[in-house]
Design an enzyme around this catalytic site. Sequence first.
Site, mmCIF file in Angstrom:
data_model
loop_
_atom_site.group_PDB
_atom_site.id
_atom_site.type_symbol
_atom_site.label_atom_id
_atom_site.label_comp_id
_atom_site.label_asym_id
_atom_site.label_seq_id
_atom_site.Cartn_x
_atom_site.Cartn_y
_atom_site.Cartn_z
ATOM 1 C CG ASP A 1 -4.247 -1.883 0.101
ATOM 2 O OD1 ASP A 1 -3.379 -2.508 0.650
ATOM 3 O OD2 ASP A 1 -4.426 -0.773 0.529
ATOM 4 C CB SER B 1 -0.996 0.024 1.176
ATOM 5 O OG SER B 1 -1.996 0.991 1.037
#
Length: 756
Positions: free
Chosen positions: A218, A74
């Site tokens: 993600d 991320s």
Amino acid sequence: MNPGQLSRISRVTSLLLLILFAFHIVAKAQKNTGNRPKVAVTLSGGGARGLAHIGILEAIDSAGLKVDYLTGTSMGSIVGALYAMGYSGNHIEAAARKLNWNDLFSNQPALTDISYEEKTQYNKYIIEIPFEYGKPKLASGVISGEALWLELAKLCWPVKDVKNFSDFNIPFKCIATDVATGEIVTLDSGEVVTSIRASMAIPSIFTAVKIGDRKLVDGGVVRNFPVITAKEMGADIVIGANVSGGLRKADQLITPFDILYQLGLYKDAVDFKTAIKQCDIYVPMNKELENYSAASFGSVDSIIEVGRRKGREMYPVFKHLADSLNALYPEPPFVADRLPFAADIEISSIHVNGLVHSDRKFFLQRLHLKPNGCYTPQQLRNAILNVYGTRFYKLITYSLTSEGYGKSRMDIQVEENPLTYVKFALNYNTFTGANAVLNLTQRNFIVPNSRSFVTVAISENPRLEAEYFKYLGRSRNFGFGLSTYYENNGLTFYDDNFGKMQQYRSKYANVNIDMQYTIGRNMSIGAGTRWEYIKYKPQFSPFVEVRGSTNQLNTYFNYGINSLNQKIYPTKGLLLNFEAGHIYNQHPGIKVNSNGTELNLDSAGVKFNDYERFILNMKYYIPLSHKSAIEFDGNISYNLNYNESVLNGYLVGGMSTVTRNQVPFVGLYEGEVITPKISAVQIAWQYEFIKNIFAIPRVGAAVYDGELSGGNKYKYLSGYGLGAGYSSRLGPIEATMMYSDQSGQLKFYVNMGFNF
């Protein structure tokens, strides 16, 4: 011994233990491998909190510690990828401070990225529902991330030709999640921008990213702290920087962003505990960052400072580790800035994929790139925005494939916006009252490369606007426009002492045809002809009254600039509109009555001869700080050879432009002064004293022609206002207490939402 001394002793003791532990790590790694131990850095995800990683990297640079592997998830993948490419910690910090993170993580593009012809309609509705083939279409996330992708592409330019991440200055891997299967996907090759964009595609917030035949989101869903990945790469010593701290408590979940981010971490919770145990040097920052959420992009500077403080705390450990390794395994001196030189490139060919509704010719003509041309990363960014700003496209990305000798093939991947949108907004204004605004926007209606819309305001003062716009020209910078507009307002006429005289219904309609040429995304010049219809219907009164209608033609030239940085409460940029027109071919059906008796128009001083008019409106914003700006407003409206009483005069007053021929002026309501000539200036200070809440004091002055017949008797106006504003999802919400020296009355003005 006081508590302060105990605290200092505790910190010194902890530091000594860490240094001894670092020495133990080196000895253990040396015993196990016999070679120089490989050092890896792992950076966790955490949204905005992940920017604190920068301070840890700066401390590693200062210590002269060489890093052999880097992994991230991320936001950790973004910061980590930049460091792996060769950026120093200091350079990453400088870049992070310059970026507008709120814009990058917004579901709407920045106003400066939108084409001039689209700016007036852009981002002014509460609800926008896309339709595809007659059915509502929902996306996999709210944010497509075009602005973020372009910024990352610019930062990653030095490694544009590197497709294997192990060939970076520091071998790099990042983590994503296969949205279909929930499996971990380790990204270590391909397009680095696409990979790190996939690694931070928070489910339900960012749209999923397609790589090969997989849709990825993600990596924090399955492995938010990829220490295991670093071990798999061959790391002997892992420095793990963690800003997440696992699942947050209920009272820390404040925004929808926080809740959705938390939902994505449930599966990672167990993996996270294992990852901490495998760190050789663990750098937790969750306690220092407990006052910040994953969505705290408005606190970037503060978050970076938290990371720098933690970096200074860890510096002795990193320094001891670096000195120990260098003593045992001498190497060339450490260099923090390791970024390779990146030359401009020559585009050998351009290939566009993903077009369905728009044609390739239109796309390439708006792109303004030519095969065999040499371009910088900024020029490529501007080229993409030239196309993206038309609002035909939701996401435009590109990749460059080297073909040798400084040449590269450019492959562009396009995701189009749906052709049809239904939009809705609410508005309340002191002059127009409450409005429910409905809009239907259709692209490629009848002919390709066009945009059409119809907007209706349902109100006791109704409005309607419709427009058709067609892109033309070799570079698609020309446009043909056909539009119509209608408004029906209640209007009060005032005497010279600002007393109410009588109520009118004022109706205005036009049909307009024009040609426009845009210069960049912020400027336009054009010319056209407008048929106009004006009607006044007064209520009974003992005063002289104007009744009836007229229509006329207005051939004009216009020039516009819109470089504002945002739609609501801009802090920088210029909004300018200039129009010079010739009014002719009038067909008056106007009567002037006094006490029920019709007057001769000549004796009443009303003549419908041809005349010219010049209108200049300007708003200029100058930032004073990140919380305040100065606003300069200017207006010059001038009718030459004009003798038509109130019919085509300028309505002075009000705080927002809500009706034709209006000159907003603090201290007066709309139409308290009607004049054929006026010059007005206003200055306001816009100060954000609480997030999204503004104080706006304002002062204005004007000089105008007091004789509606066009005489030389000039009068003056001065006005003052103290306003409070709130930047909301509805639009700007403002209440202003205002006063004019000439009227001598304290007034209140309210505007809620974007005006029609």
